[in-house]
Design an enzyme around this catalytic site. Structure first.
Site, PDB file in Angstrom:
ATOM      1  N   GLU A  75       2.619   4.908  44.013  1.00  0.00           N
ATOM      2  CA  GLU A  75       3.532   4.365  43.008  1.00  0.00           C
ATOM      3  C   GLU A  75       3.124   2.914  42.799  1.00  0.00           C
ATOM      4  OE1 GLU A  75       7.209   2.035  42.447  1.00  0.00           O
ATOM      5  OE2 GLU A  75       7.804   3.612  43.847  1.00  0.00           O
ATOM      6  N   CYS A 116      10.616  -2.136  41.525  1.00  0.00           N
ATOM      7  CA  CYS A 116       9.636  -1.399  40.722  1.00  0.00           C
ATOM      8  C   CYS A 116      10.228  -0.961  39.389  1.00  0.00           C
ATOM      9  CB  CYS A 116       9.117  -0.189  41.497  1.00  0.00           C
ATOM     10  SG  CYS A 116      10.415   0.827  42.202  1.00  0.00           S
ATOM     11  N   GLU A 130       2.193  -5.564  34.235  1.00  0.00           N
ATOM     12  CA  GLU A 130       3.388  -5.916  34.991  1.00  0.00           C
ATOM     13  C   GLU A 130       3.254  -7.327  35.547  1.00  0.00           C
ATOM     14  OE1 GLU A 130       6.116  -4.048  38.578  1.00  0.00           O
ATOM     15  OE2 GLU A 130       3.938  -3.888  38.721  1.00  0.00           O
TER      16      GLU A 130
END
Length: 530
Positions: free
Chosen positions: A265, A302, A395
């Site tokens: 992830e 996240c 990100e």
């Protein structure tokens, strides 16, 4: 109260590795903490060989014994008491209330896995009985189920030191499937890792299991990670962290003589779409709620919302900027993450097409102080700039969000179509927007794991219907989840048994159905014996 020794835990034995020294840092005080040493290849070999020896015994546990082991882990974590909270707070600065809640989530998810292990239906048993008289060819007896795969390497995360740490969801789901686990502890909280090793070591002894079921390798060196995932006995990898780290592991395992699955992830900007109609009605309240979501956990979740898609609405943007600026600055988990955050903001602004709305240039220097206590940042760009510059989908892990202003609904759909993979996408809309929303959904289903309506992505419910994964780069395998009981399926594979003598079949596939589980028998689901 356990005495912390700064050691690694290899199959029941505490060892002092001879690798390079490293230290965690208290992000609140900047104090350097106890010195640890990196594990070397010899420790990896010992851990992997012990895991391989433990595997046949661990894999054959009855559902009840297996569930009892997981419950014992949860009980031993709880028995660590305040020491666990205080040690972890010193290493992370997350605060005792946050860590108390996360400990409850961690033990709760362990107990949830214990329940599905005891039930045993997770093996997805399927049986098609023989038809020897079928013409032109007889039909053989075929039975299949999910089985464990062998030793699994798990990498602990920095932002959830309990829930995704040494005994977090990746480790527990692998153990629940019947696999020994070798954890590469996150170097930001090695003392916390050590306490968790005490807990599972106690659980292993209580349940009289082989010690090789679990090992903890401490370290911060890249070669340690590469050697672990490339070890010939490693059968799968669980990873939660950055895209850079996850991609490096994926690339390393792809070069093995025997490639193995990597369940990573990684990065997600979790876009949020606010329609013009919903902002006309509720711009101020939505902007304030959004600011709270972005700043939650200093933006180090996240699921933090990193891209906000709207049509031009000054009231919304100004309220968001004012609220973000007024929110207290939070502490980053470590200096490395903080420096990466500041660098990411600088790179966005350097494109020349991104405006820093609540500008605080004095905080955008890469000093240690500013890296650990960065500003809350609201950036803004145009839809056309966003669509032509893939960098703006990167990100920026921390308390920042990028507002993308569209000219019309057409640009809304263009952005939805052009998004990279994400863990979540959120839509805020009213009934009048149904036609637009239906169009968005069709596009967003292709690039996200979870679609949220009139809510915010921060906060992930741990339950059977949760999906915490998404297309690359959000994760390496968008069809699997790292949260919820279905996470167990990552560390399994299907084994089919054809014309196998009854006495040699696994219990879950036997006619008598000794576990009384739901099985698919000749195309119909049933818990009855055959």
């Amino acid at each position: 109260m356990y005495k912390l020794t700064q050691k690694s835990y290899i199959a029941g034995t505490w060892v002092s590795p001879k690798g390079e020294a490293f230290q965690a840092q208290n992000p609140a005080t900047q104090e350097l903490l106890s010195e640890h040493n990196n594990c070397l290849e010899s420790e990896i070999n010992s851990a992997m060989e012990a895991a391989q020896q433990a595997y046949p015994v661990f894999n054959q546990l009855s559902p009840v014994d297996h569930a009892n082991f997981l419950i014992a882990i949860a009980e031993e974590i709880e028995a660590l008491g305040d020491q666990l909270l205080e040690v972890c707070n010193q290493e992370t600065g997350l605060g005792l209330p946050r860590l108390t809640g996360e400990r409850g989530r961690t033990t709760g998810q362990i107990k949830a896995f214990a329940e599905i292990v005891k039930n045993a239906s997770w093996v997805q048993a399927s049986i098609d009985t023989a038809e020897p008289e079928r013409a032109p060819l007889p039909k053989p007896d075929l039975r299949k189920m999910l089985k464990s795969i062998g030793p699994v390497a798990v990498f602990g995360a920095s932002n959830f030191p309990f829930a995704f740490g040494t005994l977090g969801g990746d480790t527990i789901s692998a153990l629940a499937a019947g696999n020994p686990v070798i954890v590469k502890g996150h170097p930001s909280h090695p003392a916390t890792n050590e306490l968790f090793a005490y807990a599972i070591g106690n659980a292993i002894s209580r349940c009289e299991l082989p010690q090789g079921v679990f090992s903890l390798l401490q370290g911060n060196a890249i070669p340690l990670s590469v050697q672990l995932v490339c070890h010939p006995l490693t059968e799968a990898v669980g990873f939660t962290g950055s895209l850079t780290g996850g991609r490096a592991i994926m690339d390393a395992t792809a070069k093995r003589a025997k490639p193995i699955p990597v369940f990573a992830e990684m990065g997600s900007v979790n876009p949020m779409f606010f329609t013009n109609n919903v902002l006309t009605q509720s711009a101020e309240s939505l902007a304030k709620a959004l600011a709270g979501s972005v700043c939650m956990g200093t933006g180090q979740f996240c699921t933090s919302p990193g891209v906000i898609v709207i049509q031009k609405n000054d009231s919304f943007v100004n309220t968001l900027a004012e609220t973000m600026s007024a929110n207290p600055k939070g502490i980053m988990l470590n200096a490395g993450i903080g420096q990466a955050f500041l660098k990411g903001i600088q790179e966005f602004i350097a494109t020349g097409e991104v405006e820093w709305v609540n500008n605080d240039e004095a905080s955008l220097t890469s000093t240690t102080d500013n890296a650990l206590l960065p500003p809350n940042v609201v950036l803004k760009t145009t839809a056309s700039a966003f669509l032509k510059n893939p960098q703006l989908q990167s990100e920026v892990f921390g308390p920042a969000t990028l507002v993308v202003e569209c000219d019309d609904d057409v640009q809304f759909t263009q952005i939805a179509q052009g998004l990279e993979g994400n863990l979540t996408v959120s839509i805020h809309a009213v009934d009048e927007d149904n036609a637009l929303v239906k169009e968005l959904i069709v596009l967003l289903e292709q690039n996200t794991g979870r679609i949220i309506f009139n809510g915010f992505p921060t906060g992930v419910e741990v339950c059977g219907s949760q999906h915490h994964g998404g297309p690359y780069p959000a994760s390496s395998n968008g069809s699997t989840t790292s949260v919820g009981i279905d996470a167990i399926h990552r560390f399994t594979r299907v084994v089919a048994y054809q014309s196998t003598p009854a006495q040699l079949l696994p219990a879950a596939l036997q006619n008598a159905n000794p576990y009384n589980i739901v099985r698919r028998v000749n195309g119909k689901f049933s818990s009855q014996s055959i």
